[in-house]
Write a protein that holds these residues in place. Structure first.
Motif, PDB file in Angstrom:
ATOM      1  N   THR A 366      17.691  80.658  -9.189  1.00 11.28           N
ATOM      2  CA  THR A 366      18.773  79.727  -9.505  1.00 11.28           C
ATOM      3  C   THR A 366      18.168  78.401  -9.968  1.00 11.28           C
ATOM      4  O   THR A 366      17.192  77.915  -9.385  1.00 11.28           O
ATOM      5  N   ILE A 367      18.757  77.823 -11.014  1.00  9.95           N
ATOM      6  CA  ILE A 367      18.227  76.593 -11.594  1.00  9.95           C
ATOM      7  C   ILE A 367      19.161  75.434 -11.259  1.00  9.95           C
ATOM      8  O   ILE A 367      20.360  75.492 -11.551  1.00  9.95           O
ATOM      9  N   ALA A 368      18.621  74.399 -10.644  1.00  6.18           N
ATOM     10  CA  ALA A 368      19.419  73.218 -10.312  1.00  6.18           C
ATOM     11  C   ALA A 368      19.542  72.341 -11.558  1.00  6.18           C
ATOM     12  O   ALA A 368      18.563  71.766 -12.024  1.00  6.18           O
ATOM     13  N   ILE A 369      20.737  72.271 -12.115  1.00  5.76           N
ATOM     14  CA  ILE A 369      20.974  71.457 -13.309  1.00  5.76           C
ATOM     15  C   ILE A 369      21.209  70.001 -12.909  1.00  5.76           C
ATOM     16  O   ILE A 369      20.664  69.076 -13.508  1.00  5.76           O
ATOM     17  N   GLU A 370      22.052  69.797 -11.916  1.00  6.35           N
ATOM     18  CA  GLU A 370      22.297  68.465 -11.359  1.00  6.35           C
ATOM     19  C   GLU A 370      22.203  68.571  -9.846  1.00  6.35           C
ATOM     20  O   GLU A 370      22.978  69.293  -9.216  1.00  6.35           O
ATOM     21  N   LYS A 371      21.247  67.884  -9.267  1.00  9.16           N
ATOM     22  CA  LYS A 371      21.071  67.939  -7.821  1.00  9.16           C
ATOM     23  C   LYS A 371      22.251  67.286  -7.115  1.00  9.16           C
ATOM     24  O   LYS A 371      22.932  66.426  -7.677  1.00  9.16           O
ATOM     25  N   THR A 372      22.472  67.684  -5.882  1.00  9.65           N
ATOM     26  CA  THR A 372      23.594  67.150  -5.112  1.00  9.65           C
ATOM     27  C   THR A 372      23.507  65.626  -5.016  1.00  9.65           C
ATOM     28  O   THR A 372      22.471  65.071  -4.657  1.00  9.65           O
ATOM     29  N   ARG A 373      24.602  64.980  -5.372  1.00 11.97           N
ATOM     30  CA  ARG A 373      24.643  63.525  -5.290  1.00 11.97           C
ATOM     31  C   ARG A 373      26.053  63.077  -4.920  1.00 11.97           C
ATOM     32  O   ARG A 373      27.029  63.741  -5.204  1.00 11.97           O
ATOM     33  N   ARG A 374      26.087  61.934  -4.291  1.00 18.08           N
ATOM     34  CA  ARG A 374      27.363  61.348  -3.899  1.00 18.08           C
ATOM     35  C   ARG A 374      27.915  60.557  -5.083  1.00 18.08           C
ATOM     36  O   ARG A 374      27.217  59.723  -5.657  1.00 18.08           O
TER      37      ARG A 374
END
Length: 420
Positions: A366-374
């Motif tokens: 799985t490729i993280a396109i946008e990491k988790t952010r608030r």
């Protein structure tokens, strides 16, 4: 914690109502009473269709009486308004215009005629028919203070008003510093309204009025009292029944004082069109009347000013995120080499967001396109794109588990396949 619940695409999920909360005893403030009253009144308001067959016999008689008085009452040089002849006997648009003035005066013929004659005199003196061609020197206010932007769900043009910029003393003095400046500003404000009126159809069953959205955030109520009163008086006297609904957003605690100040200038029929949205409830309120792709980004929508120049926007799908819930939006069937572009917004954000690409082939990572952010409450919509090297799906995650508040949201996406 429950597992994330995927939402099938591309079917949109209509906005849901807030679940009922347990009632708590409290003493209503004037502010609360005004909000409740406006909320209760708005569903009962029904826009007129302007079909003659729908009129009561007494209303049809009033229309005929008014038409019979016009030939001897009008100045031949001022017998039209908004490009519509007031003396025509076979133009439906004439009836629509005359009915607007009659309804504004509860079908009292003499009062409606007086209002119409005063309006025609004002338009001639003011030069309202030529104001659209003028450059009044308010480029800095265009798209900020008052502007037409897209349409509501029923096709009404939407006029947005926001006076928060005038909390800046220098800006206020530059625009309202003396009587001459105030007159020029009022002329510009009429120009904006005329743009909206200019696209109305003036026909039975057609789009015959606009929607007004007024942002009260940071509005300097005392400083703008004179200008606000003049705008209200001018519009109500000369643009009868031109507004289908008035939506007030970011309503502050001092709304009761504003209401008391404006109330004497408003008819009961005008008050019945009010809709109130407190700060933090803007997107949910606007989505009831305007599709997300037509709501400006600063109010929780997907529409940017430049989008209007590129033709009709691509429709967005709506969904809701309950309090304590995490939602995954899965976009399947993406081919290798294809580029996917997406927009996503949540009203009031203040939650976690991430995006990842999940390849279809077993063993692929799985490729993280946008990491988790608030994402902060007032942040604009996410706009991003990704070109896949292999087939798979995109997963957009909305994590609202840290909040108990339900939120409305919308998204859309475009997939461009690899050219052969």
């Amino acid at each position: 914690m429950e597992a994330p619940s995927p939402i099938p695409l591309p079917k949109p999920t209509p906005p849901q109502q807030n679940p009922p909360s347990s009632p708590k005893p409290y003493k209503k403030s004037l502010f609360s009473s005004l909000i409740e009253a406006a909320t209760l009144r708005s569903p009962s308001f029904k826009e007129d269709s302007y079909f003659i067959s729908n009129l009561k016999s007494s209303e049809r008689k009033s229309l005929q009486d008014l038409k019979s008085k016009l030939p001897t009452s009008l100045d031949p040089s001022s017998s039209s308004i908004w490009g519509i002849s007031l003396l025509s006997t076979d133009d439906d648009r004439t009836d629509v215009v005359l009915l607007k003035f009659l309804r504004a005066r509860d079908f009292r013929v003499s009062d409606a005629l007086s209002m119409l004659l005063k309006c025609l005199a004002w338009r001639k003196d003011f030069g309202a028919d030529t104001v659209l061609d003028e450059d009044l020197g308010f480029k800095e206010l265009e798209g900020v203070v008052a502007y037409m932007h897209a349409h509501d769900r029923e096709g009404h043009p939407v006029c947005y008003n926001a006076y928060g910029v005038f909390k800046d003393k220098e800006m206020y003095e530059r625009i309202f510093g003396d009587e001459e400046k105030l007159k020029r500003f009022l002329r510009w404000r009429v120009q904006v309204l005329e743009r909206g009126v200019n696209v109305l159809q003036f026909k039975p069953g057609g789009v015959n009025s606009i929607i007004q959205v007024t942002d009260l955030k940071d509005m300097p109520k005392r400083e703008l009292r004179v200008a606000s009163n003049q705008i209200l008086s001018l519009f109500q006297d000369n643009y009868p029944e031109m507004v289908a609904r008035k939506v007030f957003i970011n309503v502050p605690w001092y709304f009761s004082m504003l209401y008391s100040m404006f109330s004497p200038f408003l008819t009961q029929r005008t008050k019945s069109k009010f809709v109130i949205a407190k700060e933090g409830n803007v997107a949910e309120t606007l989505y009831k009347f305007i599709r997300p792709e037509d709501v400006p980004v600063q109010y929780g929508g997907l529409s940017r000013p430049d989008d209007m120049q590129a033709g009709p926007p691509k429709p967005a799908s709506e969904f809701t995120v309950k309090g304590g819930e995490k939602v995954n939006l899965e976009i399947d069937g993406i081919e290798g080499g294809a580029t996917i572009t997406w927009d996503i917004v949540v009203g009031g954000w203040d939650l976690d967001y991430s995006a990842e690409f999940v390849p279809a082939a077993e063993g692929s990572y799985t490729i993280a396109i946008e990491k988790t952010r608030r994402i902060a409450p007032n942040e604009e919509p996410v706009h991003n794109s990704y070109t896949s090297k292999e087939a798979g799906k995109m997963v957009l995650s909305i994590d609202n588990t840290a909040s108990r508040r339900r939120k409305v949201a919308a998204y859309r996406y475009f997939v461009r396949k690899q050219s052969t």
